[in-house]
Design a protein around this motif. Structure first.
Motif, PDB file in Angstrom:
ATOM      1  N   ILE A 223      61.817  47.900  87.719  1.00 23.98           N
ATOM      2  CA  ILE A 223      61.305  47.997  86.351  1.00 23.98           C
ATOM      3  C   ILE A 223      61.484  46.757  85.438  1.00 23.98           C
ATOM      4  O   ILE A 223      62.556  46.457  85.295  1.00 23.98           O
ATOM      5  CB  ILE A 223      62.351  49.047  85.604  1.00 23.98           C
ATOM      6  CG1 ILE A 223      62.390  50.574  86.430  1.00 23.98           C
ATOM      7  CG2 ILE A 223      62.053  49.575  84.201  1.00 23.98           C
ATOM      8  CD1 ILE A 223      61.236  51.273  86.626  1.00 23.98           C
ATOM      9  N   ASN A 224      60.541  46.205  84.994  1.00 24.18           N
ATOM     10  CA  ASN A 224      60.538  44.877  84.538  1.00 24.18           C
ATOM     11  C   ASN A 224      59.329  44.571  83.610  1.00 24.18           C
ATOM     12  O   ASN A 224      58.197  44.384  83.752  1.00 24.18           O
ATOM     13  CB  ASN A 224      60.453  43.812  85.292  1.00 24.18           C
ATOM     14  CG  ASN A 224      60.727  42.468  84.941  1.00 24.18           C
ATOM     15  OD1 ASN A 224      61.531  42.128  84.008  1.00 24.18           O
ATOM     16  ND2 ASN A 224      60.300  41.217  85.894  1.00 24.18           N
ATOM     17  N   PRO A 225      59.885  44.704  82.166  1.00 25.70           N
ATOM     18  CA  PRO A 225      61.188  44.880  81.477  1.00 25.70           C
ATOM     19  C   PRO A 225      61.621  46.322  81.611  1.00 25.70           C
ATOM     20  O   PRO A 225      60.941  47.270  81.208  1.00 25.70           O
ATOM     21  CB  PRO A 225      61.171  44.441  80.219  1.00 25.70           C
ATOM     22  CG  PRO A 225      59.513  44.742  79.899  1.00 25.70           C
ATOM     23  CD  PRO A 225      58.530  44.645  80.920  1.00 25.70           C
ATOM     24  N   LEU A 226      63.005  46.398  81.786  1.00 26.85           N
ATOM     25  CA  LEU A 226      63.747  47.644  81.180  1.00 26.85           C
ATOM     26  C   LEU A 226      64.245  47.404  79.649  1.00 26.85           C
ATOM     27  O   LEU A 226      65.052  46.216  79.740  1.00 26.85           O
ATOM     28  CB  LEU A 226      64.907  47.864  82.126  1.00 26.85           C
ATOM     29  CG  LEU A 226      66.038  48.813  81.656  1.00 26.85           C
ATOM     30  CD1 LEU A 226      65.726  50.032  81.441  1.00 26.85           C
ATOM     31  CD2 LEU A 226      67.429  48.601  82.706  1.00 26.85           C
ATOM     32  N   LEU A 237      59.532  50.096  80.464  1.00 25.28           N
ATOM     33  CA  LEU A 237      58.515  49.678  79.985  1.00 25.28           C
ATOM     34  C   LEU A 237      57.289  49.402  80.858  1.00 25.28           C
ATOM     35  O   LEU A 237      56.271  49.514  80.686  1.00 25.28           O
ATOM     36  CB  LEU A 237      58.620  48.175  79.066  1.00 25.28           C
ATOM     37  CG  LEU A 237      58.148  48.584  77.620  1.00 25.28           C
ATOM     38  CD1 LEU A 237      58.566  49.681  76.880  1.00 25.28           C
ATOM     39  CD2 LEU A 237      58.273  47.110  76.722  1.00 25.28           C
ATOM     40  N   ASP A 238      57.773  48.977  82.047  1.00 23.38           N
ATOM     41  CA  ASP A 238      56.803  48.670  83.091  1.00 23.38           C
ATOM     42  C   ASP A 238      57.231  49.373  84.296  1.00 23.38           C
ATOM     43  O   ASP A 238      58.604  49.643  84.430  1.00 23.38           O
ATOM     44  CB  ASP A 238      56.590  47.122  83.430  1.00 23.38           C
ATOM     45  CG  ASP A 238      55.566  46.719  84.262  1.00 23.38           C
ATOM     46  OD1 ASP A 238      54.698  47.725  84.616  1.00 23.38           O
ATOM     47  OD2 ASP A 238      55.407  45.633  84.578  1.00 23.38           O
ATOM     48  N   ALA A 239      56.478  49.432  85.199  1.00 19.90           N
ATOM     49  CA  ALA A 239      56.924  50.147  86.604  1.00 19.90           C
ATOM     50  C   ALA A 239      56.182  49.875  87.764  1.00 19.90           C
ATOM     51  O   ALA A 239      54.973  50.085  87.713  1.00 19.90           O
ATOM     52  CB  ALA A 239      57.095  52.011  86.301  1.00 19.90           C
TER      53      ALA A 239
HETATM   54 MG    MG Z   1      56.286  43.827  84.121  1.00 19.92          MG
END
Ligand code: MG
Ligand code: ADP
Length: 413
Positions: A223-226, A237-239
């Motif tokens: 997860i970047n960004p959490l 926000l991303d997975a």
């Molecule tokens: Mg990302």
């Protein structure tokens, strides 16, 4: 096995991991319609249009025309893999963005120059971000435990953080007997400098994330960004989610999540025949039995100044069908200029493998120089078979000689 962000988020939602409201679309018309009906009409005025490809770095990546290669510009800004849309008629803007992205190429640091063609878009509600964190989970093979990692350095390349400031990555290893413990979740939360509502939200988030990782048989969940929102909620926000291939038999439902258009076509073909094949950029086709020998073959080719075109482990029972398919896949790579067959006979006998090679070459046209090195059980019998076959092989006595020969041959061609 890799899946798309939108698929990962759907699965995370089932495990109560906080994600934003989003919808996947496949055409500009759908992008406009869904934005209007499901976002605008619900009072959502900021949306994010996200290209769905298996590669990361989309936020900084750029969209290029599929024919001309020119970068796409919209509203005076370069079109990216992730675009925030607000202020204006956002459903019309979503339509315009979808039109310039779908069917075109996204180039990011992970796709390389060739880029990835975008075929699906995720439309997601925009959120107001207070801070971006990182959370990731994978198997730590050195200790045989799952490790969970978090960092205050979110939204950027975590590989860079790991290399330059490793102390900024906090880790907790999960004891498989007792599972993830609440004190570990709290330790991570304190380590990130969180307190109050944000801390509570984090502990809940990370606990649910670990649950999802384990239940879904992931091999990687990143997860970047959490993000911490301005109203103190932790949201993915991303997975990025990869499944453990060895556990796929437990999840027949994952089959429909596979997007073969994101995979290398030759690798897809190889997986149908259970061949362990990974395409590389060089010109020496390699056919080897055993993954360890395959890796050292690639090393030795490089040491002799050549470049392997692939990693290929034909496995222990190198029979005619497997060898034929392996040749066929190798021959469909236009970069391949010569083939190196490197077989060490242990349980599998070299003479049997040689029979297989001769038979296979009756089925598949190979118009390239083939260098063979056979060693181990019944190697001399195998070499005799190859010599008698009437096919043109160059037989090398040693592994080193084989690598030198094949490198010489490709440099002449
Ligand atoms: Mg990302
Ligand atoms: P990638 O990692 O491929 O670049 P991300 O999904 O991480 O793509 O998005 C890149 C950046 O875009 C994020 O770090 C975040 O700042 C921003 N972003 C993504 N989704 C949203 C969203 N729903 N609301 C607000 N900002 C977002």
């Amino acid at each position: 096995m890799k899946i798309h962000e939108y698929q990962a988020k759907e699965l995370l939602r089932k495990f109560d991991v906080p994600v934003l409201f989003s919808r996947v679309v496949f055409s500009p018309e759908e992008a406009g319609k869904i934005t209007y009906e499901e976002f605008v009409q619900r009072g959502i005025n900021t949306i994010v249009v996200k290209a769905q490809v298996h590669a990361g770095g989309r936020g900084k990546g750029t969209i290029h025309n599929i024919f001309s290669g020119e970068p796409h510009i919209l509203y005076d800004k370069p079109v990216r893999g992730v675009n925030i849309i607000k202020d204006g008629n956002i459903s019309d803007m979503a339509y315009q963005y979808a039109k310039t992205i779908l069917g075109h190429k996204l180039i990011t640091i992970q796709t390389g120059e060739a880029g990835s063609i975008v075929r699906r878009l995720l439309i997601e509600e925009g959120v107001s971000i207070a801070k971006e964190f990182y959370a990731g989970m994978l198997l730590d093979r050195q200790v045989g435990k799952n490790v969970i990692m978090v960092s205050t350095e979110g939204g950027v390349e975590i590989e860079k953080v790991a290399a330059e400031t490793p102390e900024k990555i906090l880790k907790e290893w999960i004891n498989p007997k007792i599972g993830f413990q609440q004190f570990q979740a709290r330790r991570l939360g304190f380590g990130l400098g969180l307190s109050g509502e944000a801390f509570k939200s984090f502990v809940n988030f990370i606990t649910k994330l670990v649950n999802a990782y384990e239940a879904l048989d992931c091999s990687l969940l990143e997860i970047n960004p959490l993000v911490l929102t301005t109203d103190n909620h932790m949201i993915a926000l991303d997975a990025k989610m990869n499944f453990d291939d060895n556990a796929l038999y437990r999840h027949p439902e994952y089959l429909e999540l596979r997007d073969e258009s994101e995979e290398d076509p030759l690798e897809v073909e190889a997986s149908k025949y259970d061949l362990n094949y990974i395409k590389l950029d060089g010109n020496v086709g390699c056919m080897v039995n055993g993954a360890g020998l395959a890796m050292s073959t690639m090393d030795l080719i490089q040491l002799s100044g050549g470049q392997p075109a692939n990693f290929l482990d034909v496995g222990g029972g190198a029979n005619v069908e497997r060898i034929s398919n392996a040749f066929r896949i190798m021959m469909s790579d236009p970069n391949v200029k010569a083939v190196l067959i490197n077989i060490f006979g242990g349980i599998v006998r070299c003479d049997k493998v040689a029979d297989g090679i001769v038979e296979a070459l009756k089925n598949v046209q190979v118009n390239l120089p083939v260098i063979v090195r056979l060693d181990g059980t019944n190697a001399s019998g195998g070499i005799k078979t190859l010599m008698k076959s009437g096919l043109k092989f160059k037989v090398a006595k040693t592994f080193e000689e084989a690598a030198k020969l094949v490198t010489e041959v490709v440099s002449k061609n």
